[in-house]
Design a protein around this motif. Structure first.
Motif, PDB file in Angstrom:
ATOM      1  N   SER A 104      -4.882  -8.594   2.983  1.00 10.45           N
ATOM      2  CA  SER A 104      -4.078  -7.569   2.460  1.00 10.45           C
ATOM      3  C   SER A 104      -4.683  -6.573   1.230  1.00 10.45           C
ATOM      4  N   SER A 105      -5.425  -7.591   0.698  1.00  7.24           N
ATOM      5  CA  SER A 105      -6.303  -6.900  -0.442  1.00  7.24           C
ATOM      6  C   SER A 105      -7.347  -5.949   0.261  1.00  7.24           C
ATOM      7  N   PHE A 106      -7.986  -6.331   1.338  1.00  7.94           N
ATOM      8  CA  PHE A 106      -8.647  -5.434   2.271  1.00  7.94           C
ATOM      9  C   PHE A 106      -8.197  -3.926   2.497  1.00  7.94           C
ATOM     10  N   GLY A 107      -6.645  -4.020   2.435  1.00  8.07           N
ATOM     11  CA  GLY A 107      -5.968  -2.807   2.894  1.00  8.07           C
ATOM     12  C   GLY A 107      -6.339  -1.941   1.602  1.00  8.07           C
ATOM     13  N   ASN A 108      -6.105  -2.580   0.419  1.00  8.28           N
ATOM     14  CA  ASN A 108      -6.493  -1.792  -0.912  1.00  8.28           C
ATOM     15  C   ASN A 108      -7.788  -1.121  -0.731  1.00  8.28           C
ATOM     16  N   ALA A 109      -8.734  -2.262  -0.333  1.00 10.39           N
ATOM     17  CA  ALA A 109     -10.346  -1.269  -0.053  1.00 10.39           C
ATOM     18  C   ALA A 109     -10.351  -0.374   0.792  1.00 10.39           C
ATOM     19  N   VAL A 110      -9.630  -0.348   1.991  1.00  4.02           N
ATOM     20  CA  VAL A 110      -9.655   0.958   2.818  1.00  4.02           C
ATOM     21  C   VAL A 110      -9.083   2.035   2.082  1.00  4.02           C
TER      22      VAL A 110
END
Lengths: 147, 141
Positions: free
Chosen positions: A70-76
């Motif tokens: 989910s924190s990769f979602g933030n990266a995106v």
């Protein structure tokens, strides 16, 4: 600062929209713990990690995998501003979690492999390049505040 | 180094790609060059933008060597000795590049085999390829 081209951003965003974060997150973390067993050192409190099936089925692994992805979602969403986006998480991983940043690279690589299993031909070389660039940049951002 | 179970899994994966050495090898190289452009520095003879024929030819050669390694998992050093000499004396590929190739290999397998590329197969294959890389760079110094 890492610069992503318009094509790279489109590639990342379009694939991300189709990712089942809960499912993929669990698989990514599970595979990391199986393929690189030494990474289990950070998860003593997770219970049964004694076999491949125990790890892949472990509810804490799945939950934590979902949280990490989910924190990769933030990266995106913040591809142009990863260092600031991950500043707090970087401090956390250094000061509290004591995670060797090499692990971020291992996890990043695992994301590409799991995306490939899900998206097959759609995960073209260019798609892979964009994702590997993103995961490498996130790994750097997470290591940035280490001291 | 590889348990009997791991060897079985390596062989299982190989059975799924045997006969497709050229196309898998070409895709492997294409991914390597696209994701890690610096690796092209070792393939100047293929030109800046290798064409499909070149990728297929070289890719087949590389995958056939992997096939040799699969047939000799219990004696990699002997089976890969000529290739180890080649890498040490002629090619001199910096050892840091082998993990990049291994990553791309895993992605090729994952994208073609999808769900069939189980975590157990991935673990065995990763361990196997890492062992091959160790042997290929062992004579460097």
């Amino acid at each position: 600062m890492v610069h992503f081209t318009a094509e790279e951003k489109v590639a990342v965003v379009s694939l991300w929209a189709k990712v089942n974060v809960e499912l993929v997150g669990g698989e990514v973390l599970g595979r990391l713990l199986v393929v690189y067993p030494w990474t289990q050192r950070f998860f003593d409190s997770f219970g049964n990690l004694s076999s491949e099936s125990a790890i892949m089925g472990n509810p804490k692994v799945k939950a934590h995998g979902k949280k990490v992805l989910s924190s990769f979602g933030n990266a995106v969403k913040h591809m142009d501003d990863l260092k600031d986006t991950f500043a707090e998480l970087s401090e956390l991983h250094c000061d509290k979690l004591h995670v060797d940043p090499e692990n971020f690279k291992l996890l990043g690589n695992m994301i590409s492999i799991v995306l490939a299993t899900h998206f097959s031909k759609e995960f073209t070389p260019h798609m892979q390049a964009a994702w590997q660039k993103l995961t490498a940049a996130v790994a750097n951002a997470l290591a940035h505040k280490y001291h | 180094m590889l348990s009997a179970q791991e060897r079985a899994r390596v062989a299982q994966v190989w059975d799924l790609i045997a006969g497709h050495e050229a196309s898998f090898g070409a895709e492997l190289l294409l991914r390597l060059f696209t994701v890690y452009p610096s690796t092209k520095s070792y393939f100047k003879h293929l030109g800046f933008c290798p064409d499909e024929t070149q990728l297929l030819t070289h890719g087949q050669r590389m995958l056939e060597a992997v096939g040799v390694a699969v047939q000799h998992m219990d004696n990699l050093r002997a089976a890969l000795s000529p290739l180890a000499d080649l890498h040490a004396q002629v090619l001199r590929v910096d050892p840091s590049n082998f993990p990049l190739l291994i990553q791309c290999f895993q992605v090729v397998l994952a994208s073609h085999l999808q769900g069939e590329f189980t975590v157990e197969m991935q673990a065995a294959w990763d361990k196997f390829l890492t062992g091959v890389a160790v042997v290929l760079t062992e004579k460097y110094r």
